[in-house]
Design an enzyme around this catalytic site. Structure first.
Site, PDB file in Angstrom:
ATOM      1  N   ASP A   1       9.084  -8.549 -20.661  1.00  0.00           N
ATOM      2  CA  ASP A   1      10.000  -9.363 -19.858  1.00  0.00           C
ATOM      3  C   ASP A   1      10.306 -10.697 -20.525  1.00  0.00           C
ATOM      4  O   ASP A   1      11.019 -11.529 -19.980  1.00  0.00           O
ATOM      5  CB  ASP A   1       9.485  -9.560 -18.431  1.00  0.00           C
ATOM      6  CG  ASP A   1       8.153 -10.286 -18.352  1.00  0.00           C
ATOM      7  OD1 ASP A   1       7.595 -10.630 -19.414  1.00  0.00           O
ATOM      8  OD2 ASP A   1       7.670 -10.504 -17.232  1.00  0.00           O
TER       9      ASP A   1
ATOM     10  N   GLY B   1      10.869 -14.782  -2.283  1.00  0.00           N
ATOM     11  CA  GLY B   1      12.295 -15.111  -2.273  1.00  0.00           C
ATOM     12  C   GLY B   1      13.119 -14.176  -1.408  1.00  0.00           C
ATOM     13  O   GLY B   1      14.069 -14.598  -0.746  1.00  0.00           O
TER      14      GLY B   1
END
Length: 290
Positions: free
Chosen positions: A40, A224
């Site tokens: 990532d 989130g």
């Protein structure tokens, strides 16, 4: 490759050892099956030198490659592409601030579909306050904490990775539990929540100025996507910058991608991430090329 990944374990102590265990277990079970390591950090390779090089003696970068690498790239890229598609903006022209918020958390500034700045650094410890990670702090604290606690460097780094963040502040790294405690007037839980939200807001402001123009703010990750209270806390007070949260929609957003902003204002989006799908697609691309 496995040996190289083992050498990198100190840079991501919460992740690399577990991933290596999975790789070795799969090798033992199916030795001829191709395995692909999808990093990532890859998405952040477009960050310019003035954003990824630390203000340290330059030889440390030249010899040891000490620099900002960033993480959560598979997630930031995935949700940004989903957001651009949702807003009918070509990804190559899309500018956004992506907030991947969970037990691990990072911010990414995306310009023309590419990462140009991110909050995590050489390791996942830098940046936002996280579940058990401290995020940004005064570097001199490492030595001072060692003196106070009689810990060596490894012990202090372990504290910053495993015993800090929300857990260090209030003894709990589950945002759902922290919000329940806040409802019961738990002062430590409220302080932890406020620090977590404040750090995010600081980065939103900084990255908005780095980008110069914004098409969207994206909330993703476990916190989130699911914490309306956190999204509200981050956006509160930013109306002068065109950021207007629709409180009613935010409290009960539609499934999937949800537009949380008021009409004709800067789009604020809740976009469910799918890192597994992004990793699978990258794996298919690599295996097809073998």
């Amino acid at each position: 490759m496995i040996g190289h990944l083992e050498d990198l374990c100190p840079l991501a102590p919460l992740h690399n050892p577990a991933h290596l265990a999975g790789i070795k277990a799969m090798q033992a079970q199916v030795p001829n099956l191709p395995q692909v390591a999808v990093f990532d950090t890859a998405y952040h390779q477009t960050i310019p030198p003035h954003a990824f090089i630390y203000a340290l003696p330059y030889g440390l970068y030249e010899t040891h490659k000490l620099r900002r690498y960033g993480f959560h790239g598979t997630s930031h890229d995935f949700v940004a592409q989903e957001a651009a598609r949702f807003l009918h903006i070509p990804y190559r022209n899309f500018n956004a601030i992506s907030l991947h918020l969970g037990n691990g958390a990072s911010v990414c500034a995306i310009k023309d579909g590419k990462s140009v700045e991110t909050s995590m650094g050489l390791t996942p410890l830098e940046g936002l306050v996280m579940g058990t990670r401290s995020g940004d702090l005064d570097p001199a604290l490492l030595g001072y904490i060692g003196q106070l606690t009689h810990k060596d460097t490894a012990g202090v780094v372990h504290m910053l990775n495993h015993e800090s963040g929300l857990k260090g502040l209030c003894g709990d790294n589950d945002m759902r539990s922290i919000e329940k405690r806040m409802a019961d007037k738990d002062e430590k839980a409220k302080l932890a929540f406020d620090i977590y939200a404040h750090r995010i807001k600081k980065y939103v402001g900084a990255y908005a100025f780095v980008l110069g123009a914004l098409d969207a703010i994206i909330f993703t990750g476990g916190v989130g996507e699911n914490s309306a209270k956190l999204r509200q806390a981050v956006c509160r007070g930013l109306e002068n910058f065109g950021i207007f949260l629709d409180e009613k929609v935010n409290a009960n957003p539609r499934p999937g991608i949800a537009l949380l902003s008021q009409a004709r204002k800067l789009p604020i989006l809740r976009v469910p991430t799918n890192e597994e799908l992004a990793i699978a697609k990258a794996t298919v691309q690599v295996v097809k090329g073998l």
